[in-house]
Design a protein around this motif. Structure first.
Motif, short mmCIF file in Angstrom:
data_model
loop_
_atom_site.label_atom_id
_atom_site.label_comp_id
_atom_site.label_asym_id
_atom_site.label_seq_id
_atom_site.Cartn_x
_atom_site.Cartn_y
_atom_site.Cartn_z
N GLY A 99 0.82 -1.21 0.00
CA GLY A 99 0.00 0.00 0.00
C GLY A 99 0.85 1.26 0.00
O GLY A 99 0.62 2.20 -0.77
N LEU A 100 1.87 1.28 0.86
CA LEU A 100 2.74 2.45 0.95
C LEU A 100 3.46 2.71 -0.37
O LEU A 100 3.61 3.86 -0.80
CB LEU A 100 3.78 2.26 2.06
CG LEU A 100 3.30 2.38 3.51
CD1 LEU A 100 4.34 1.84 4.46
CD2 LEU A 100 2.99 3.82 3.85
N GLU A 101 3.90 1.63 -1.02
CA GLU A 101 4.66 1.81 -2.26
C GLU A 101 3.76 2.20 -3.42
O GLU A 101 4.16 3.00 -4.27
CB GLU A 101 5.46 0.55 -2.58
CG GLU A 101 6.60 0.27 -1.61
CD GLU A 101 7.54 1.44 -1.42
OE1 GLU A 101 7.87 2.12 -2.40
OE2 GLU A 101 7.94 1.69 -0.27
N LEU A 102 2.53 1.64 -3.47
CA LEU A 102 1.60 2.07 -4.52
C LEU A 102 1.33 3.56 -4.37
O LEU A 102 1.25 4.31 -5.35
CB LEU A 102 0.28 1.30 -4.40
CG LEU A 102 0.26 -0.11 -4.95
CD1 LEU A 102 -1.07 -0.77 -4.64
CD2 LEU A 102 0.48 -0.12 -6.45
N ASN A 103 1.23 3.99 -3.10
CA ASN A 103 1.02 5.39 -2.80
C ASN A 103 2.18 6.25 -3.31
O ASN A 103 1.99 7.32 -3.88
CB ASN A 103 0.89 5.52 -1.28
CG ASN A 103 0.31 6.84 -0.84
OD1 ASN A 103 0.18 7.11 0.33
ND2 ASN A 103 -0.03 7.69 -1.77
N ARG A 104 3.39 5.72 -3.13
CA ARG A 104 4.57 6.48 -3.57
C ARG A 104 4.61 6.59 -5.09
O ARG A 104 4.91 7.65 -5.63
CB ARG A 104 5.85 5.79 -3.06
CG ARG A 104 7.10 6.63 -3.22
CD ARG A 104 8.34 5.91 -2.71
NE ARG A 104 8.06 5.12 -1.53
CZ ARG A 104 8.05 5.61 -0.31
NH1 ARG A 104 8.33 6.86 -0.09
NH2 ARG A 104 7.77 4.83 0.71
N VAL A 105 4.28 5.49 -5.77
CA VAL A 105 4.28 5.52 -7.24
C VAL A 105 3.32 6.60 -7.73
O VAL A 105 3.67 7.45 -8.56
CB VAL A 105 3.87 4.14 -7.81
CG1 VAL A 105 3.66 4.23 -9.31
CG2 VAL A 105 4.92 3.10 -7.50
N HIS A 106 2.11 6.60 -7.15
CA HIS A 106 1.12 7.57 -7.62
C HIS A 106 1.53 8.99 -7.27
O HIS A 106 1.40 9.91 -8.06
CB HIS A 106 -0.27 7.18 -7.09
CG HIS A 106 -0.94 8.18 -6.22
ND1 HIS A 106 -1.44 9.35 -6.73
CD2 HIS A 106 -1.19 8.20 -4.90
CE1 HIS A 106 -1.98 10.04 -5.74
NE2 HIS A 106 -1.83 9.37 -4.63
N SER A 107 2.10 9.18 -6.07
CA SER A 107 2.48 10.53 -5.65
C SER A 107 3.63 11.09 -6.48
O SER A 107 3.62 12.26 -6.87
CB SER A 107 2.88 10.50 -4.17
OG SER A 107 3.34 11.76 -3.77
N HIS A 108 4.63 10.25 -6.78
CA HIS A 108 5.76 10.73 -7.56
C HIS A 108 5.34 11.05 -9.00
O HIS A 108 5.82 12.01 -9.59
CB HIS A 108 6.89 9.69 -7.56
CG HIS A 108 7.72 9.73 -6.31
ND1 HIS A 108 7.57 10.71 -5.36
CD2 HIS A 108 8.70 8.92 -5.85
CE1 HIS A 108 8.44 10.49 -4.37
NE2 HIS A 108 9.13 9.41 -4.65
N LEU A 109 4.43 10.22 -9.55
CA LEU A 109 3.97 10.52 -10.92
C LEU A 109 3.16 11.81 -10.92
O LEU A 109 3.27 12.63 -11.83
CB LEU A 109 3.14 9.35 -11.47
CG LEU A 109 3.92 8.09 -11.80
CD1 LEU A 109 2.99 7.02 -12.30
CD2 LEU A 109 4.99 8.36 -12.84
N LEU A 110 2.35 11.98 -9.87
CA LEU A 110 1.58 13.23 -9.76
C LEU A 110 2.53 14.42 -9.71
O LEU A 110 2.34 15.41 -10.41
CB LEU A 110 0.73 13.17 -8.48
CG LEU A 110 -0.10 14.41 -8.16
CD1 LEU A 110 -1.50 13.99 -7.77
CD2 LEU A 110 0.48 15.22 -7.03
N TRP A 111 3.60 14.29 -8.91
CA TRP A 111 4.53 15.41 -8.79
C TRP A 111 5.23 15.69 -10.12
O TRP A 111 5.42 16.85 -10.49
CB TRP A 111 5.57 15.14 -7.70
CG TRP A 111 6.52 16.28 -7.63
CD1 TRP A 111 6.34 17.44 -6.94
CD2 TRP A 111 7.77 16.41 -8.32
NE1 TRP A 111 7.38 18.28 -7.17
CE2 TRP A 111 8.27 17.69 -8.00
CE3 TRP A 111 8.49 15.59 -9.17
CZ2 TRP A 111 9.49 18.14 -8.51
CZ3 TRP A 111 9.69 16.04 -9.68
CH2 TRP A 111 10.18 17.31 -9.35
N LEU A 112 5.60 14.62 -10.82
CA LEU A 112 6.28 14.82 -12.11
C LEU A 112 5.40 15.63 -13.06
O LEU A 112 5.87 16.54 -13.74
CB LEU A 112 6.62 13.45 -12.72
CG LEU A 112 7.40 13.47 -14.02
CD1 LEU A 112 8.74 14.15 -13.83
CD2 LEU A 112 7.60 12.07 -14.55
#
Lengths: 395, 116
Positions: A99-112
């Motif tokens: 869950g934490l890592e899926l969250n990170r993937v989505h957050s980093h893509l959002l930031w990009l």
């Protein structure tokens, strides 16, 4: 300095998504100093938490941040479990990690996407956000909702990850890996993007250490600090991963750190699914938490998040304190926005330099300092003074 | 300029967005939508109301003098804590998500109006 003019940016400004005030001192086109003023988004979440049970607070904590919600509910659950002092089933740890890592993937893509938008590269913004939908849909599949996951509970997780769903996660990860690699190549080769990001928002390694920067901001300045590696929690102790660092200290480094971390997260998810043991996903813990203190910390997409809970043998916390990563990174902003020697900051660099720490104002705003809006006078109250006021007395 | 190749490829692709509300995406299998309460199974213990983080459920007295949960859809955050707390599994999450209305009073599930 005598000719410097101050330009207030915000609290409401088209370049900022949330209210904050940056006062920039400019000399011609050059920014020679900057000052931050926050506090426009104070929501009193910590105080509200003292009137609700631990179970209810999990959902309140999740709403501290709309992007990295699971991080906060996870840290609060971790702090509560720290007080109770009971081991969790391993499967729960693994599902939390996923869950934490899926969250990170989505957050980093959002930031990009946001970073591309801030430099005026809206084509990349559209493409990245379109591909981010794949991970959002996946999160909906795994947790039951796109944004507020409600996955973590005190004593484990609320949803299992059955085999067929895990296989779907792996399929989407393959697809995402290919896309993210393409975007990495695009960010490195695209001349227009590099011209806007190279050498902008400089935060030297010694400054990053002195100002206690966390997360990708610190790692882009060459500081290998990552809570997942330094204080392994959940299942991070059994999953090998690389702490990504770059040493160019500018916005380009922050872009590349985040892209590489996304690739690293994809590998962590694959590894976690491979190693996930079978068994129960939660233990039943008492609703009344014994008196004590607990700390929960994890690596949010933006950096280290800390939750502190003090309990008093009831079902509600006596005190709950949250330190969101943006608060730690705000200190670096005036350094990034100040021209010094060879390093020149132009007015046009302000939005991207500010956005490069991935600021999240609503996560961060807590009462720290009081400002009289009429004369600009500011002061800090001690705990005993705040207590006296909250009990109805004067200062 | 690597973006040009990508832009050309995308120009020939299908549109990524949907024309909502005419086209709808199917929600995930265990999606948490509107809460459904089975009043025949409910024993009126009040655990759902106690655990609800947004006060979307409150206990009311029905005409036959029993305590039953009243559900305010507009306050609900769809966390499914009530469904988890219910000892009789009387509460279930349904996949309905189109719950916006102009009339807030219509967004209440009141046990008093439902015949047992």
């Amino acid at each position: 300095m005598s000719t410097a003019i101050d330009i207030p940016i915000g609290p409401q400004h088209p370049a900022l998504k949330e209210p904050i005030n940056i006062t920039c001192y400019v000399d011609g086109e050059q920014v020679v100093g900057a000052k931050l003023r926050m506090g426009y988004n104070h929501r009193g979440i910590e105080k509200a938490g003292e009137y609700q049970s631990y179970i209810q607070n999990l959902y309140l904590a999740e709403r501290i941040c709309g992007i990295c919600g699971i991080v906060h509910s996870f840290s609060l659950a971790q702090a509560t479990e720290d007080i109770i002092g009971k081991e969790l089933p391993r499967r729960a740890d693994y599902i939390r990690t996923i869950g934490l890592e899926l969250n990170r993937v989505h957050s980093h893509l959002l930031w990009l996407g946001v970073a591309a938008h801030e430099v005026g590269f809206d084509t990349l913004f559209m493409y990245v956000w379109r591909d981010r939908e794949a991970v959002m849909d996946l999160i909906e599949e795994v947790t039951g909702n796109r944004v507020t996951y409600a996955l973590v509970t005190i004593g484990g997780v609320r949803r299992d990850l059955p085999q067929e769903r895990a296989e779907k996660v792996l399929r989407v990860m393959d697809l995402l890996e290919e896309k993210v690699k393409k975007y990495k190549k695009m960010c490195i080769d695209e001349k227009t993007l590099r011209m806007r990001c190279d050498g902008v928002g400089l935060l030297r390694k010694e400054d990053a250490i002195a100002l206690c920067a966390v997360g990708p901001t610190a790692r882009a300045s060459g500081v290998p600090y990552d809570v997942r590696a330094d204080d392994p929690h959940a299942a991070y102790d059994e999953i090998p991963f690389k702490v990504v660092t770059y040493d160019t200290c500018d916005v380009t480094a922050r872009v590349l750190v985040r892209i590489d971390e996304t690739l690293e997260s994809i590998n962590i998810i694959r590894e976690a699914i491979k190693k996930m043991p079978s068994g129960p996903i939660r233990v039943r813990l008492p609703r009344v938490v014994p008196a004590g203190e607990g700390v929960g910390r994890t690596e949010a997409p933006r950096g280290e998040v800390i939750h502190y809970v003090r309990s008093n043998n009831s079902d509600k916390p006596f005190r709950w304190k949250v330190r969101a990563p943006t608060l730690a990174n705000f200190l670096s902003i005036p350094v990034m926005l100040t021209s010094k020697g060879d390093y020149v900051v132009n007015i046009a660099d302000i939005p991207i330099a500010f956005a490069s720490i991935d600021p999240c104002m609503s996560c961060t705003d807590r009462a720290i300092k009081f400002v009289d809006v009429n004369d600009g006078k500011s002061w800090v109250w001690s705990l005993s003074q705040i207590k006296r006021v909250s009990h109805g007395g004067g200062r | 300029m690597p973006i040009f190749g990508e832009a050309l490829r995308n120009a020939l692709q299908k549109r990524a967005t949907l024309l909502y509300p005419f086209e709808k995406r199917a929600v995930a299998e265990d999606y948490r939508g509107k809460v459904e309460i089975d009043y025949n199974l409910c024993i009126g213990c009040g655990l759902c109301a106690k655990d609800c983080p947004s006060s979307a459920i409150e206990l009311v007295l029905t005409s036959d003098n029993k305590k039953k949960p009243k559900y305010y859809i507009s306050r609900c955050t769809f966390c499914a804590q009530c469904a988890e707390s219910c000892p009789r599994k009387a509460i279930k999450m349904t996949p309905f998500y189109e719950l916006a209305t102009y009339n807030r009073k219509a967004e209440v599930v009141d046990p008093c109006g439902i015949s047992q």
